[in-house]
Design an enzyme around this catalytic site. Structure first.
Site, PDB file in Angstrom:
ATOM      1  N   HIS A 185       2.043   8.992   0.862  1.00 52.29           N
ATOM      2  CA  HIS A 185       1.154   8.813  -0.096  1.00 52.29           C
ATOM      3  C   HIS A 185       1.284   9.993  -1.233  1.00 52.29           C
ATOM      4  CE1 HIS A 185      -1.588   6.781   2.977  1.00 52.29           C
ATOM      5  NE2 HIS A 185      -1.001   7.847   3.682  1.00 52.29           N
ATOM      6  N   GLU A 202      -3.308  13.371   0.867  1.00 55.04           N
ATOM      7  CA  GLU A 202      -4.538  12.893   1.265  1.00 55.04           C
ATOM      8  C   GLU A 202      -5.328  14.268   1.834  1.00 55.04           C
ATOM      9  OE1 GLU A 202      -3.820   9.170   3.744  1.00 55.04           O
ATOM     10  OE2 GLU A 202      -4.627   8.454   1.994  1.00 55.04           O
ATOM     11  N   HIS A 213       0.865  -1.211   0.095  1.00 50.03           N
ATOM     12  CA  HIS A 213       0.200  -0.158   0.161  1.00 50.03           C
ATOM     13  C   HIS A 213       0.847   1.100   0.202  1.00 50.03           C
ATOM     14  CE1 HIS A 213      -3.136  -2.971   1.069  1.00 50.03           C
ATOM     15  NE2 HIS A 213      -2.536  -3.271   2.141  1.00 50.03           N
ATOM     16  N   HIS A 240       3.506  10.852   6.323  1.00 55.91           N
ATOM     17  CA  HIS A 240       2.745  10.567   7.673  1.00 55.91           C
ATOM     18  C   HIS A 240       3.853  10.064   8.573  1.00 55.91           C
ATOM     19  CE1 HIS A 240      -1.537  10.422   5.602  1.00 55.91           C
ATOM     20  NE2 HIS A 240      -0.914  11.713   5.797  1.00 55.91           N
ATOM     21  N   THR A 299      -6.121   6.826   7.770  1.00 56.91           N
ATOM     22  CA  THR A 299      -6.744   6.749   6.291  1.00 56.91           C
ATOM     23  C   THR A 299      -6.686   5.606   5.452  1.00 56.91           C
ATOM     24  OG1 THR A 299      -4.476   7.512   5.440  1.00 56.91           O
ATOM     25  CG2 THR A 299      -5.729   9.197   6.345  1.00 56.91           C
ATOM     26  N   HIS A 316       5.470   6.877   6.531  1.00 54.55           N
ATOM     27  CA  HIS A 316       5.107   6.312   5.401  1.00 54.55           C
ATOM     28  C   HIS A 316       4.695   7.437   4.512  1.00 54.55           C
ATOM     29  CE1 HIS A 316       1.507   6.107   7.461  1.00 54.55           C
ATOM     30  NE2 HIS A 316       1.036   6.626   6.232  1.00 54.55           N
TER      31      HIS A 316
END
Ligand SMILES: NS(=O)(=O)c1ccc(C(=O)NCc2cccc(O)c2)cc1
Ligand SMILES: [Zn+2]
Length: 261
Positions: free
Chosen positions: A96, A106, A64, A119, A199, A94
């Protein structure tokens, strides 16, 4: 076995509520931050980030995102003050990101998306014995969100992007010593804060979100390294790890507070 959640057509954010009904809960994340609605709270203290003695253990592709895991057996790497009542211990960080620089974050600010979002995930080790226990407690988790946009090269990120080749495939993990996320912090620690959730599934509504106002800049080349990562493992069709972000969720009456005016 059920279809694993992800970011595709059939298993993406719009489907998560089937296996994780809390996806339609009252304090879901991320959100769009409307800066004119954010209330300056003079009682909010400056955020204290104590990352000096931080021990990085590994870098991991969980299918992910790419996750940097830290040694959290003691409280040597914590954040405190700010909106927090007690110190929260750093467990992992990590990212996104998007397939293009126009989207990928996000949280959004007045409808604006950034190319990526970092994050930094912390847990309340004062009240709870493990991350898993904290993750299901209302005051269990605190996540710092840092917006990332493209621009100049970011010297602190090279150690990370240079290691991505080791974790290209889902499920790959590598020893990754000596990285300190302190190098990824922007100059200003001004932040917005609000009560939210993870999230990604399990989407637990136990996160105190602390979103920094000032983005950091990374180069186009560094951004491309993220897009070389894969959602898939060695045996599957190659699926580039891009657009691994959940869109903003309804505010449902929540107040966003600002540490600055
Ligand atoms: N994107 S996020 O920062 O909201 C985020 C942070 C951590 C996690 C996470 O740790 N997921 C795995 C997990 C969650 C709860 C309990 C567990 O034992 C494991 C998920 C999302
Ligand atoms: Zn995240």
């Amino acid at each position: 076995t059920g279809l694993q959640w992800g970011y595709g057509e059939d298993n993406g954010p719009s489907e998560w509520h089937i296996d994780f009904p809390i996806a339609q809960g009252s304090r879901q994340s991320p959100i769009n931050i409307v800066t004119s609605d954010a209330v300056y709270d003079p009682d909010l203290l400056p955020l204290s980030i104590c990352y000096d003695s931080c021990t990085t253990l590994s870098i991991f592709n969980d299918g992910h995102s790419v996750i940097v895991e830290f040694d959290d057996v003691d409280s040597k790497t914590v954040i405190q003050s700010g909106p927090l009542q007690v110190p929260y211990r750093l467990k992992q960080c990590h990212f996104h990101w998007g397939g293009k620089n126009t989207h990928g974050s996000e949280h959004t600010v007045n409808g604006k998306s950034y190319a990526s979002e970092l994050h930094l995930v912390h847990w309340n080790a004062v009240k709870y014995k493990t991350f898993a226990e904290a993750a299901v407690a209302p005051d269990g988790l605190a996540v710092i969100g840092i917006f990332i946009e493209t621009g100049d090269d970011h010297p602190g990120l090279h150690q990370l992007t240079d290691a991505f080749y080791m974790v290209k495939f889902k499920g790959s993990k590598a020893v990754f010593p000596g990285f300190n996320p302190k190098s990824l912090l922007p100059k200003s620690l001004h932040y917005w804060t609000y009560p939210g959730s993870l999230t990604t599934p399990p989407l637990y509504e136990n996160v105190i979100w602390i979103v920094l106002k000032e983005p950091i800049k990374i180069s186009q080349k560094q951004m491309h390294r993220f897009r070389l990562l894969l959602f898939s493992n060695e045996d599957e069709d190659r699926l580039p790890m891009i657009d691994n972000f959940r869109p903003p969720q309804p505010l449902k009456g929540r107040k966003v507070r600002a540490s600055f005016c």
